[in-house]
Design a protein around this motif. Structure first.
Motif, PDB file in Angstrom:
ATOM      1  N   ASN A 167      -5.267  -7.716  16.105  1.00  0.00           N
ATOM      2  CA  ASN A 167      -4.138  -6.913  15.703  1.00  0.00           C
ATOM      3  C   ASN A 167      -3.438  -7.697  14.387  1.00  0.00           C
ATOM      4  O   ASN A 167      -3.010  -7.108  13.230  1.00  0.00           O
ATOM      5  N   VAL A 168      -3.619  -9.070  14.620  1.00  0.00           N
ATOM      6  CA  VAL A 168      -3.047  -9.885  13.702  1.00  0.00           C
ATOM      7  C   VAL A 168      -3.625  -9.966  12.398  1.00  0.00           C
ATOM      8  O   VAL A 168      -3.179  -9.802  11.190  1.00  0.00           O
ATOM      9  N   VAL A 169      -5.096 -10.013  12.493  1.00  0.00           N
ATOM     10  CA  VAL A 169      -5.741 -10.030  11.288  1.00  0.00           C
ATOM     11  C   VAL A 169      -5.496  -8.630  10.673  1.00  0.00           C
ATOM     12  O   VAL A 169      -5.656  -8.567   9.377  1.00  0.00           O
ATOM     13  N   SER A 170      -5.514  -7.685  11.105  1.00  0.00           N
ATOM     14  CA  SER A 170      -5.620  -6.333  10.812  1.00  0.00           C
ATOM     15  C   SER A 170      -4.041  -6.279  10.076  1.00  0.00           C
ATOM     16  O   SER A 170      -4.183  -5.526   8.753  1.00  0.00           O
ATOM     17  N   ARG A 171      -3.139  -6.692  10.595  1.00  0.00           N
ATOM     18  CA  ARG A 171      -1.738  -6.760   9.766  1.00  0.00           C
ATOM     19  C   ARG A 171      -1.698  -7.594   8.609  1.00  0.00           C
ATOM     20  O   ARG A 171      -1.295  -7.368   7.654  1.00  0.00           O
ATOM     21  N   PHE A 172      -2.297  -8.908   8.729  1.00  0.00           N
ATOM     22  CA  PHE A 172      -2.250  -9.920   7.699  1.00  0.00           C
ATOM     23  C   PHE A 172      -3.371  -9.621   6.597  1.00  0.00           C
ATOM     24  O   PHE A 172      -3.311 -10.431   5.445  1.00  0.00           O
ATOM     25  N   ILE A 173      -4.514  -9.079   6.812  1.00  0.00           N
ATOM     26  CA  ILE A 173      -5.543  -9.129   5.894  1.00  0.00           C
ATOM     27  C   ILE A 173      -6.138  -7.756   5.698  1.00  0.00           C
ATOM     28  O   ILE A 173      -6.115  -7.222   4.612  1.00  0.00           O
ATOM     29  N   ALA A 174      -6.640  -6.697   6.548  1.00  0.00           N
ATOM     30  CA  ALA A 174      -6.983  -5.403   6.691  1.00  0.00           C
ATOM     31  C   ALA A 174      -6.223  -4.648   5.731  1.00  0.00           C
ATOM     32  O   ALA A 174      -6.441  -3.822   4.839  1.00  0.00           O
ATOM     33  N   VAL A 175      -4.666  -4.561   6.445  1.00  0.00           N
ATOM     34  CA  VAL A 175      -3.747  -3.513   5.718  1.00  0.00           C
ATOM     35  C   VAL A 175      -3.477  -3.914   4.229  1.00  0.00           C
ATOM     36  O   VAL A 175      -3.551  -3.144   3.465  1.00  0.00           O
ATOM     37  N   PRO A 176      -3.184  -5.241   4.282  1.00  0.00           N
ATOM     38  CA  PRO A 176      -2.842  -5.743   2.775  1.00  0.00           C
ATOM     39  C   PRO A 176      -4.165  -5.467   1.608  1.00  0.00           C
ATOM     40  O   PRO A 176      -3.880  -5.033   0.551  1.00  0.00           O
ATOM     41  N   ALA A 177      -5.235  -5.834   2.181  1.00  0.00           N
ATOM     42  CA  ALA A 177      -6.562  -5.330   1.529  1.00  0.00           C
ATOM     43  C   ALA A 177      -6.563  -4.000   0.933  1.00  0.00           C
ATOM     44  O   ALA A 177      -6.989  -3.844  -0.030  1.00  0.00           O
ATOM     45  N   ALA A 178      -6.389  -3.184   2.056  1.00  0.00           N
ATOM     46  CA  ALA A 178      -6.365  -1.808   1.674  1.00  0.00           C
ATOM     47  C   ALA A 178      -5.411  -1.312   0.462  1.00  0.00           C
ATOM     48  O   ALA A 178      -5.405  -0.596  -0.478  1.00  0.00           O
ATOM     49  N   ARG A 179      -4.140  -1.859   0.655  1.00  0.00           N
ATOM     50  CA  ARG A 179      -3.165  -1.906  -0.288  1.00  0.00           C
ATOM     51  C   ARG A 179      -3.312  -2.366  -1.822  1.00  0.00           C
ATOM     52  O   ARG A 179      -3.223  -1.680  -2.677  1.00  0.00           O
ATOM     53  N   ALA A 180      -4.211  -3.461  -1.719  1.00  0.00           N
ATOM     54  CA  ALA A 180      -4.691  -3.861  -2.825  1.00  0.00           C
ATOM     55  C   ALA A 180      -5.459  -3.119  -3.655  1.00  0.00           C
ATOM     56  O   ALA A 180      -5.532  -3.168  -4.861  1.00  0.00           O
ATOM     57  N   ARG A 181      -6.531  -2.631  -2.836  1.00  0.00           N
ATOM     58  CA  ARG A 181      -7.327  -1.693  -3.437  1.00  0.00           C
ATOM     59  C   ARG A 181      -6.696  -0.431  -4.043  1.00  0.00           C
ATOM     60  O   ARG A 181      -7.232  -0.010  -5.264  1.00  0.00           O
ATOM     61  N   GLN A 182      -5.665   0.160  -3.195  1.00  0.00           N
ATOM     62  CA  GLN A 182      -5.018   1.349  -3.738  1.00  0.00           C
ATOM     63  C   GLN A 182      -4.330   0.839  -5.108  1.00  0.00           C
ATOM     64  O   GLN A 182      -4.477   1.795  -6.021  1.00  0.00           O
ATOM     65  N   LEU A 183      -3.826  -0.246  -5.262  1.00  0.00           N
ATOM     66  CA  LEU A 183      -2.895  -0.510  -6.475  1.00  0.00           C
ATOM     67  C   LEU A 183      -3.966  -0.860  -7.563  1.00  0.00           C
ATOM     68  O   LEU A 183      -3.602  -0.332  -8.567  1.00  0.00           O
ATOM     69  N   ARG A 184      -4.964  -1.371  -7.204  1.00  0.00           N
ATOM     70  CA  ARG A 184      -6.248  -1.442  -8.339  1.00  0.00           C
ATOM     71  C   ARG A 184      -6.677  -0.113  -8.753  1.00  0.00           C
ATOM     72  O   ARG A 184      -6.843   0.366 -10.195  1.00  0.00           O
TER      73      ARG A 184
END
Length: 431
Positions: A359-376
């Motif tokens: 859950n922690v890794v999802s919140r701190f890595i998976a979700v921000p990674a998806a957001r970063a891809r979206q921004l790019r």
């Protein structure tokens, strides 16, 4: 002497005798009675000769932000490591040199990494690493276990009264990340202290001692999960993902640095090392070996490799636990419901800790990674500028080099398989 189902042996209650010499103990493994694997009272200062190191190490965040860190390190004098005599001096030196190395390599992000670590940093770092039996890269043993002090020496061991000795960029989130991880280690101390109780109980056929030890271990693992929940209070996911995470990354299995890093003055060929990882904490390795968690080959290979990033005596403890008679087989042979229940409770608490870690890794890595891809994809980085600056090479991987989510889920599932057959059937039925 009676054989367990796996062929290992333990004493029956009728054949118990004075086993003082053979008793399993933590005394020879650099494990503190009060703090477990945490280094007690780390030094804050090195001998004056090493002040050039500390002058830079204590200013890493500001020097990285002003893009002066590399130039300062390039001008640093080559100092001999021979004046470092005590273990705690070596640990502080390794921490300072580790933080400087991570700052030097990643100061300009993934687009402008370096191929060579300068001699004035590389040579003493290599020498100190060799003496400690640690690799020349940041480890959990540096950034967490040896990187703390109490503000009030007589005050409590909590977030309010703790500070880091050396930090990486990331401000309060960097402080929160390392200190919360330290509190997770602290919460695991009662569990570590009771591992010998369980092992010696199995050896002597003392079911009451085994049950008593397992009860304390299960509560301690639950406290570790509660401590880990502080991460969401003290760490901003966008700061962790966008600023901090790259500074924990290594030069093994990292597309940013496919050749690795040359340690100038040590050897001419580049070397590859994994970055800091929670898998370098000795706690979970100890629990896995005690409870008999069997990981599938790929996960097991990575976890065993991570033991090379631990202090050698901590690694030896894990290995020595693995050589003891099987606890799980002992519990099954006793065929006592209370013992079965407390064994399964331990496994369930470990399962809950690993599930929460996902859950922690999802919140701190998976979700921000998806957001970063979206921004790019949208070609803008206004509100998510910090996230969009994060390294693309790490989007699916942990800083230790693993494919992080699949690895964590596999490890969790293998933990579930350690439950005794009846409890395992119940869990499968409810899920």
């Amino acid at each position: 002497m009676r054989l367990a189902p796996d062929g290992s042996s333990y004493l029956t209650s009728s054949s118990r005798r004075d086993q003082t010499e053979a008793l399993f103990s933590l005394k020879s493994y650099h494990v503190s009675e009060e703090l477990g694997f945490i280094l007690p009272d780390p030094l804050e200062e090195l001998p004056p000769y090493y002040q050039p190191w500390m002058d830079i190490a204590l200013r890493i965040p500001e020097l990285a932000q002003s893009h002066e860190l590399r130039s300062r390190i390039n001008k640093m004098p080559l100092l001999s490591s021979n004046f470092l005599q005590k273990h705690k001096e070596l640990r502080l030196a390794h921490l300072a040199l580790s933080m400087m190395t991570m700052g030097y390599v990643w100061e300009e992000g993934e687009k402008d990494t370096v191929e060579i670590l300068p001699c004035s940093l590389a040579v003493p770092y290599w020498e100190v690493s060799q003496r400690l039996g640690l690799p020349p890269i940041i480890t959990h043993a540096d950034a967490v276990l040896a990187n703390w002090k109490r503000k009030d020496p007589d005050g409590p061991f909590n977030m309010e009264n703790l500070k880091l000795l050396v930090s990486l960029p990331g401000g309060e989130s960097a402080r929160g990340f390392f200190l919360v991880t330290l509190l997770v280690e602290l919460a695991g101390v009662p569990a570590v202290k009771n591992i010998p109780t369980v092992i010696n109980g199995v050896r002597c056929g003392d079911t009451e001692a085994v049950a008593r030890g397992l009860e304390i271990i299960s509560r301690s693992i639950e406290d570790m999960t509660d401590a880990l929940k502080l991460m969401q209070v003290h760490v901003d996911p966008s700061v962790f993902y966008g600023i901090m995470r790259i500074y924990l990354s290594g030069w093994k299995d990292n597309p940013c640095m496919p050749k690795g890093l040359v340690y100038e003055g040590v050897q001419t060929a580049p070397m590859r090392y994994s970055g800091g990882s929670a898998a370098q904490s000795s706690l979970l390795h100890c629990f896995d070996e005690l409870l008999g968690v069997k990981h599938e080959p790929k996960s097991a290979s990575f976890l065993i490799y991570m033991r090379d990033y631990m202090p050698p005596l901590h690694k030896k403890l894990i290995n020595d636990i693995s050589l003891q008679p099987s606890l799980r087989s002992f519990v099954q042979q006793q065929d006592r419901k209370d013992l079965n229940n407390v064994f399964d409770l331990c496994v369930k608490k470990l399962l809950a800790l690993r599930s929460y870690h996902i859950n922690v890794v999802s919140r701190f890595i998976a979700v921000p990674a998806a957001r970063a891809r979206q921004l790019r994809d949208q070609n803008h980085n206004s509100d998510g500028e910090m996230i969009s600056r994060a390294p693309t090479a790490l989007e699916e991987r942990g800083t230790g080099g693993s494919s992080i989510m699949s690895f964590l889920k596999t490890v969790r599932d293998q933990t579930k398989d350690t439950l005794l057959p009846e409890a395992s059937r119940e869990i499968k039925h409810h899920s």
